[in-house]
Scaffold this motif. Structure first.
Motif, PDB file in Angstrom:
ATOM      1  N   VAL A  46      -6.411 -35.962   5.024  1.00 42.48           N
ATOM      2  CA  VAL A  46      -6.461 -37.431   5.042  1.00 42.48           C
ATOM      3  C   VAL A  46      -5.175 -38.199   4.851  1.00 42.48           C
ATOM      4  N   SER A  47      -4.335 -37.582   3.944  1.00 40.27           N
ATOM      5  CA  SER A  47      -3.181 -38.194   3.463  1.00 40.27           C
ATOM      6  C   SER A  47      -2.123 -37.985   4.757  1.00 40.27           C
ATOM      7  N   VAL A  48      -2.156 -36.975   5.002  1.00 38.72           N
ATOM      8  CA  VAL A  48      -1.125 -36.538   6.267  1.00 38.72           C
ATOM      9  C   VAL A  48      -1.425 -37.096   7.268  1.00 38.72           C
ATOM     10  N   SER A  49      -2.841 -37.235   7.766  1.00 39.22           N
ATOM     11  CA  SER A  49      -3.091 -38.018   8.852  1.00 39.22           C
ATOM     12  C   SER A  49      -2.644 -39.540   9.003  1.00 39.22           C
ATOM     13  N   LEU A  50      -2.333 -39.848   7.702  1.00 38.45           N
ATOM     14  CA  LEU A  50      -1.781 -41.325   7.516  1.00 38.45           C
ATOM     15  C   LEU A  50      -0.262 -41.555   7.448  1.00 38.45           C
ATOM     16  N   LYS A  51       0.186 -40.194   7.510  1.00 37.90           N
ATOM     17  CA  LYS A  51       1.865 -40.229   7.472  1.00 37.90           C
ATOM     18  C   LYS A  51       2.432 -40.132   8.693  1.00 37.90           C
ATOM     19  N   PRO A  52       3.656 -40.616   8.968  1.00 42.90           N
ATOM     20  CA  PRO A  52       4.485 -39.988  10.183  1.00 42.90           C
ATOM     21  C   PRO A  52       4.849 -38.612   9.768  1.00 42.90           C
ATOM     22  N   THR A  54       7.722 -37.187  10.132  1.00 44.57           N
ATOM     23  CA  THR A  54       8.643 -36.934   9.213  1.00 44.57           C
ATOM     24  C   THR A  54       8.505 -36.796   7.733  1.00 44.57           C
ATOM     25  N   GLU A  55       7.603 -37.681   7.187  1.00 40.92           N
ATOM     26  CA  GLU A  55       7.026 -37.704   5.671  1.00 40.92           C
ATOM     27  C   GLU A  55       6.349 -36.450   5.323  1.00 40.92           C
ATOM     28  N   THR A  56       5.710 -35.743   6.044  1.00 42.30           N
ATOM     29  CA  THR A  56       4.912 -34.765   5.651  1.00 42.30           C
ATOM     30  C   THR A  56       5.385 -33.894   4.821  1.00 42.30           C
ATOM     31  N   PHE A  57       6.690 -33.457   4.902  1.00 42.98           N
ATOM     32  CA  PHE A  57       7.293 -32.441   4.078  1.00 42.98           C
ATOM     33  C   PHE A  57       8.222 -33.205   3.232  1.00 42.98           C
ATOM     34  N   SER A  58       8.132 -34.295   2.896  1.00 41.94           N
ATOM     35  CA  SER A  58       8.862 -34.997   1.967  1.00 41.94           C
ATOM     36  C   SER A  58       8.846 -34.326   0.242  1.00 41.94           C
ATOM     37  N   LEU A  59       9.938 -34.366  -0.176  1.00 42.59           N
ATOM     38  CA  LEU A  59       9.947 -33.971  -1.733  1.00 42.59           C
ATOM     39  C   LEU A  59      10.257 -35.220  -2.741  1.00 42.59           C
ATOM     40  N   PRO A  60       9.481 -35.383  -3.607  1.00 39.96           N
ATOM     41  CA  PRO A  60       8.589 -34.592  -4.017  1.00 39.96           C
ATOM     42  C   PRO A  60       7.230 -35.051  -2.985  1.00 39.96           C
ATOM     43  N   PRO A  61       6.301 -34.199  -2.884  1.00 39.47           N
ATOM     44  CA  PRO A  61       5.132 -34.506  -2.026  1.00 39.47           C
ATOM     45  C   PRO A  61       4.405 -35.715  -2.609  1.00 39.47           C
ATOM     46  N   ARG A  62       3.758 -36.552  -1.747  1.00 40.01           N
ATOM     47  CA  ARG A  62       3.082 -37.899  -2.313  1.00 40.01           C
ATOM     48  C   ARG A  62       1.586 -37.854  -1.676  1.00 40.01           C
ATOM     49  N   LEU A  63       0.626 -37.899  -2.508  1.00 42.03           N
ATOM     50  CA  LEU A  63      -0.617 -37.813  -1.654  1.00 42.03           C
ATOM     51  C   LEU A  63      -0.862 -39.406  -1.210  1.00 42.03           C
ATOM     52  N   ILE A  64      -0.528 -40.262  -1.534  1.00 42.20           N
ATOM     53  CA  ILE A  64      -0.637 -41.617  -1.301  1.00 42.20           C
ATOM     54  C   ILE A  64       0.530 -42.165  -0.555  1.00 42.20           C
ATOM     55  N   PRO A  65       0.693 -42.302   0.738  1.00 50.23           N
ATOM     56  CA  PRO A  65       1.776 -42.694   1.468  1.00 50.23           C
ATOM     57  C   PRO A  65       2.188 -44.284   1.270  1.00 50.23           C
TER      58      PRO A  65
END
Length: 292
Positions: A46-52, A54-65
C-alpha cells in the motif's frame, strides 16, 4: 484426627502471579511480532502504491510517504485492459465457486448418506488427486484444453480450476455433513421430503458455515492462480489479475506505483471477503475436520 490445611505464603502467591504475567506478556509479544511480519508486506504494498516511482528506493526507506501520490491508481483505473483483467477474474472465480459448490455438495451428500459399491475407492481417489503437484499437470492440461477447443477462453480456465477445487469441496463438505446427525434426514423423510429435499431444506441450512468456508477457498484458488492462467491464455481479453500484474514488468523499467496500485485493487476483494466471513471460515474448517 486433625486436618492439616496448607496455605501458600504471600510471597509465593506474588511470585506465581508475576510468572503468569510474564508468560502472558511473552505470548502477546510473540503474537505481535508474528502479526507484524505477516502484515508488513501488505502495508509496504500500500505504501509503494502511494509513492512516486522515484521515492520507492529512497534511503532510509519510509513506510508513510510525505505526500500521497494517487497517480498509479488513476492510471490503472483509466486503462481498459486492467478493468478487463478484473472482470475476468471475477467471472472465473465466481463460476468456479458456484460449480464446485453444486457438484461438490451433491457428491459429498452421496458419500455421507449412502453406501454403494466402490464408495471407499472413490473417496480414496478424490483424496489422492490432492496429492499430485499441480506443476506436473501443466502440460497434460494444456493438451486437454487444446483438444477440447477451449484454449484462450475463460471456459478453459474455469474447467481447469474446477478440477483443482472440486476434490477439496467434496472432502470438506463430506466431513461437515458427517457431523450432522442422520436423525434430521429421517425426520424430514417422514414428513415427505425426497433425498434432494432433505439436502436442500434440512442439511444445507445447517451446513452453511462449511459451505461458506469451501466457497472462500475455491474463490481464492481461482482468483490467485497464475501459472495455468498464463499458459492457457494468450489474448488480453481473457487474462486475469495475476497475469495482468506480471505484464506490468517492462523490459527497460518498472512502474512500481502502478503495479502496486493494481496489486492493491486486486487484493481488496479477497481481503474484504475474508474479513466478512472469517468467523464462518474458522467454524467450517474446524467442524469439517471432525467426523461425527
Amino acid at each position: 484426627m486433625t486436618e492439616i490445611v496448607w496455605h501458600d505464603s504471600p510471597g509465593r502467591v506474588v511470585n506465581e502471579e508475576r510468572r503468569r504475567r510474564w508468560r502472558q506478556l511473552t505470548v502477546y509479544a510473540a503474537l505481535t511480532a508474528i502479526t507484524f511480519v505477516l502484515v508488513f508486506p501488505i502495508l509496504w504494498m500500500v505504501s509503494v502504491s502511494l509513492k512516486p516511482t522515484t521515492e520507492t528506493f529512497s534511503l532510509p526507506p519510509r513506510l508513510i510517504p510525505d505526500e500521497l501520490h494517487w497517480g498509479g491508481y488513476a492510471k490503472v483505473l483509466a486503462d481498459p485492459k486492467f478493468r478487463t483483467f478484473l472482470i475476468n477474474s471475477y467471472v472465473v472465480g465466481l463460476a468456479v465457486t458456484f460449480l464446485s459448490l453444486v457438484i461438490g455438495t451433491l457428491a459429498a451428500f452421496a458419500f455421507s448418506r449412502y453406501r454403494f459399491l466402490g464408495d471407499r475407492v472413490a473417496k480414496l481417489f478424490v483424496i489422492t488427486t490432492q496429492m499430485v503437484p499441480t506443476i506436473t499437470l501443466l502440460i497434460p492440461f494444456f493438451g486437454v484444453i487444446v483438444f477440447l477447443g477451449v484454449y484462450d477462453t475463460l471456459w478453459g480456465l474455469i474447467l481447469t480450476y474446477l478440477t483443482f477445487a472440486l476434490p477439496y469441496s467434496i472432502v470438506m463438505m463430506n466431513g461437515y455433513l458427517d457431523t450432522i446427525p442422520k436423525d434430521f434426514d429421517e425426520a424430514a423423510a417422514i414428513d415427505g421430503c425426497t433425498p434432494l429435499g432433505v439436502l436442500v431444506r434440512v442439511l444445507l441450512p445447517v451446513a452453511m458455515p462449511g459451505i461458506i468456508s469451501t466457497a472462500v477457498y475455491t474463490f481464492l484458488l481461482a482468483w490467485n492462480e497464475f501459472l495455468f492462467a498464463l499458459a492457457l491464455t494468450r489474448s488480453l481479453d481473457v487474462r486475469t489479475v495475476p497475469v495482468g500484474i506480471s505484464m506490468m514488468v517492462g523490459e527497460f523499467g518498472l512502474k512500481w506505483d502502478e503495479m502496486m496500485a493494481f496489486s492493491v485493487i486486486g487484493s481488496l476483494p479477497v481481503l474484504i471477503l475474508f474479513m466478512l466471513v472469517q468467523r464462518f471460515v474458522v467454524g467450517g474448517l474446524s467442524a469439517g475436520g471432525v467426523k461425527g
